[in-house]
Design a protein around this motif. Structure first.
Motif, PDB file in Angstrom:
ATOM      1  N   ASP A  40      64.539 -55.481   4.913  1.00 44.86           N
ATOM      2  CA  ASP A  40      64.737 -55.503   3.461  1.00 44.86           C
ATOM      3  C   ASP A  40      64.740 -56.953   3.000  1.00 44.86           C
ATOM      4  OD1 ASP A  40      64.995 -52.769   3.476  1.00 44.86           O
ATOM      5  OD2 ASP A  40      67.177 -52.783   3.463  1.00 44.86           O
ATOM      6  N   PHE A  41      64.042 -57.231   1.903  1.00 46.71           N
ATOM      7  CA  PHE A  41      64.006 -58.602   1.398  1.00 46.71           C
ATOM      8  C   PHE A  41      63.768 -58.581  -0.100  1.00 46.71           C
ATOM      9  CE2 PHE A  41      61.863 -62.838   0.900  1.00 46.71           C
ATOM     10  CZ  PHE A  41      63.008 -63.595   1.149  1.00 46.71           C
ATOM     11  N   GLY A  42      64.673 -59.227  -0.849  1.00 43.82           N
ATOM     12  CA  GLY A  42      64.567 -59.170  -2.300  1.00 43.82           C
ATOM     13  C   GLY A  42      64.688 -57.739  -2.769  1.00 43.82           C
ATOM     14  N   LEU A  43      63.711 -57.285  -3.530  1.00 43.25           N
ATOM     15  CA  LEU A  43      63.695 -55.890  -3.980  1.00 43.25           C
ATOM     16  C   LEU A  43      62.720 -55.051  -3.165  1.00 43.25           C
ATOM     17  CD1 LEU A  43      63.760 -56.414  -7.863  1.00 43.25           C
ATOM     18  CD2 LEU A  43      65.686 -56.061  -6.301  1.00 43.25           C
ATOM     19  N   GLY A  44      62.148 -55.638  -2.117  1.00 47.03           N
ATOM     20  CA  GLY A  44      61.148 -54.918  -1.329  1.00 47.03           C
ATOM     21  C   GLY A  44      61.450 -54.952   0.156  1.00 47.03           C
ATOM     22  N   SER A  86      55.681 -59.488  -3.825  1.00 47.61           N
ATOM     23  CA  SER A  86      55.188 -60.844  -3.584  1.00 47.61           C
ATOM     24  C   SER A  86      56.296 -61.695  -2.963  1.00 47.61           C
ATOM     25  CB  SER A  86      54.696 -61.480  -4.883  1.00 47.61           C
ATOM     26  OG  SER A  86      55.751 -61.626  -5.809  1.00 47.61           O
ATOM     27  N   VAL A  87      55.900 -62.581  -2.044  1.00 50.80           N
ATOM     28  CA  VAL A  87      56.843 -63.417  -1.299  1.00 50.80           C
ATOM     29  C   VAL A  87      56.301 -64.843  -1.258  1.00 50.80           C
ATOM     30  CG1 VAL A  87      57.884 -63.809   0.974  1.00 50.80           C
ATOM     31  CG2 VAL A  87      57.655 -61.489   0.116  1.00 50.80           C
ATOM     32  N   ASN A  88      57.202 -65.802  -1.219  1.00 50.90           N
ATOM     33  CA  ASN A  88      56.839 -67.205  -1.098  1.00 50.90           C
ATOM     34  C   ASN A  88      57.002 -67.628   0.356  1.00 50.90           C
ATOM     35  OD1 ASN A  88      57.136 -70.130  -1.062  1.00 50.90           O
ATOM     36  ND2 ASN A  88      57.243 -70.029  -3.282  1.00 50.90           N
ATOM     37  N   LEU A  89      55.897 -68.032   1.004  1.00 50.54           N
ATOM     38  CA  LEU A  89      55.933 -68.505   2.384  1.00 50.54           C
ATOM     39  C   LEU A  89      55.730 -70.019   2.403  1.00 50.54           C
ATOM     40  CD1 LEU A  89      55.379 -65.442   2.973  1.00 50.54           C
ATOM     41  CD2 LEU A  89      54.062 -66.204   4.956  1.00 50.54           C
ATOM     42  N   SER A 160      66.263 -65.339   0.273  1.00 52.86           N
ATOM     43  CA  SER A 160      65.702 -66.277   1.245  1.00 52.86           C
ATOM     44  C   SER A 160      65.935 -65.773   2.655  1.00 52.86           C
ATOM     45  CB  SER A 160      66.307 -67.681   1.080  1.00 52.86           C
ATOM     46  OG  SER A 160      67.682 -67.672   1.400  1.00 52.86           O
ATOM     47  N   ALA A 161      65.056 -66.196   3.567  1.00 55.57           N
ATOM     48  CA  ALA A 161      65.176 -65.810   4.970  1.00 55.57           C
ATOM     49  C   ALA A 161      64.270 -66.723   5.789  1.00 55.57           C
ATOM     50  CB  ALA A 161      64.792 -64.344   5.178  1.00 55.57           C
ATOM     51  N   GLN A 162      64.390 -66.608   7.096  1.00 54.45           N
ATOM     52  CA  GLN A 162      63.497 -67.327   8.000  1.00 54.45           C
ATOM     53  C   GLN A 162      62.828 -66.329   8.932  1.00 54.45           C
ATOM     54  OE1 GLN A 162      66.338 -70.134   9.705  1.00 54.45           O
ATOM     55  NE2 GLN A 162      65.345 -71.805   8.609  1.00 54.45           N
ATOM     56  N   THR A 178      61.996 -65.438  -2.360  1.00 55.36           N
ATOM     57  CA  THR A 178      61.478 -64.531  -3.376  1.00 55.36           C
ATOM     58  C   THR A 178      62.324 -64.676  -4.631  1.00 55.36           C
ATOM     59  OG1 THR A 178      60.859 -62.227  -3.862  1.00 55.36           O
ATOM     60  CG2 THR A 178      62.905 -62.565  -2.644  1.00 55.36           C
ATOM     61  N   SER A 179      61.747 -64.397  -5.765  1.00 58.55           N
ATOM     62  CA  SER A 179      62.459 -64.479  -7.030  1.00 58.55           C
ATOM     63  C   SER A 179      62.677 -63.069  -7.560  1.00 58.55           C
ATOM     64  CB  SER A 179      61.659 -65.299  -8.049  1.00 58.55           C
ATOM     65  OG  SER A 179      62.319 -65.340  -9.289  1.00 58.55           O
TER      66      SER A 179
END
Length: 282
Positions: A40-44, A86-89, A160-162, A178-179
């Motif tokens: 799970d990350f952000g809303l996705g 969408s994710v920021n890498l 945020s995550a790694q 992610t925002s």
């Protein structure tokens, strides 16, 4: 008993069919085990599917996996990574979708690649023209050897995550962000138009994300009316009051939470409300 040539040929065909059936039914472990991660990350969600080779006493990077060559980032089929949002890498926006995850190992820096061609065997048909993005990261040396190639998520927070890749004595880390604030605020605004308003959850979000504390308190009061015997509502209302600077009201609310939790024999909320009470008394 004499067997005709025709009979012998027929027996050979039947024997061959039996061997084929037995082979098809044979179960053996994969040399490189498969793994699917869902985070799970952000809303996705982020899903990674890959195969995990072992060192088996071999030198990996610079030998088994040559430096400066595109690697499938695992074994068998290329590693696949899927984002539902969408994710920021590492500072680069990646739209929702499914991608092939490739890397180019190097002693001093690795190149991380996302390809629009997700499903492919190895890196044999990889084309740079299919790249969605590529960026460089610095590898680190691991003190303890990692026998089995490992991908994992670490330091996972709401936005945020790694993403960590580790094998042998080498590791790389990819920063994910992610925002979600704009979407969450829009979701709250829309939900508050309905009959069943999410007062408690909305107030929690306001409290934890620097929004209006007065609005959060109003919503906690509404949540309290809807569920007057919930020690968790008392806890969060008390936290809002304390952050607003009203220590006396926070103490009263924490005591009410302790009483409700004691009545319900809920040790967790006895402890949490007691911690809030102690903090409000400072």
């Amino acid at each position: 008993m004499k067997l005709t040539i025709k009979t012998i040929l027929l027996l050979l065909v039947v024997w061959g069919m039996q061997l084929e059936v037995n082979a098809q039914g044979l179960k053996m472990p994969q040399a490189s085990s498969g793994q699917t991660l869902i985070q799970d990350f952000g809303l996705g969600k982020i899903t990674i599917t890959y195969s995990r080779p072992n060192t088996k006493g071999r030198k990996v990077f610079g030998d088994l996996e040559p430096f400066d060559k595109v690697w499938r980032t695992g074994a068998n089929s290329a590693t696949v990574i899927k984002f539902t949002e969408s994710v920021n890498l590492n500072g680069k926006i990646v739209p929702a979708g499914e991608y092939g995850l490739f890397t180019i190992p190097n002693p001093t820096e690795w190149t991380v690649i996302l390809s629009k061609t997700a499903q492919q065997w190895g890196a044999y048909t990889y084309k740079e023209s299919d790249d969605v993005l590529r960026f460089k990261v610095k590898p680190t040396v691991l003190k303890d050897k990692v026998e089995t190639f490992t991908i994992q998520f670490a330091n996972v927070l709401p936005t945020s995550a790694q993403l960590q890749l580790m094998w042998e004595n080498t590791a790389i880390s990819i920063n994910l962000t992610t925002s979600i604030d704009e979407k969450v605020m829009a979701n709250i605004d829309e939900a508050m138009k309905g009959e069943k308003k999410p007062y408690f959850q909305a107030a929690q979000y306001y409290f934890e994300n620097g929004k209006s504390l007065k609005t959060a308190l109003n919503w906690m009061n509404e949540a309290e009316k809807a569920d007057p015997k919930a020690p968790w509502v008392k806890l969060w209302k008390g936290r809002v009051l304390l952050k607003l600077g009203d220590k006396e009201a926070a103490q009263v609310t924490a005591k009410e939470g302790i009483a409700l939790a004691t009545e319900a024999k809920n040790d967790e909320y006895i402890r949490l409300n007691s911690q809030l009470l102690a903090e409000a008394k400072k």
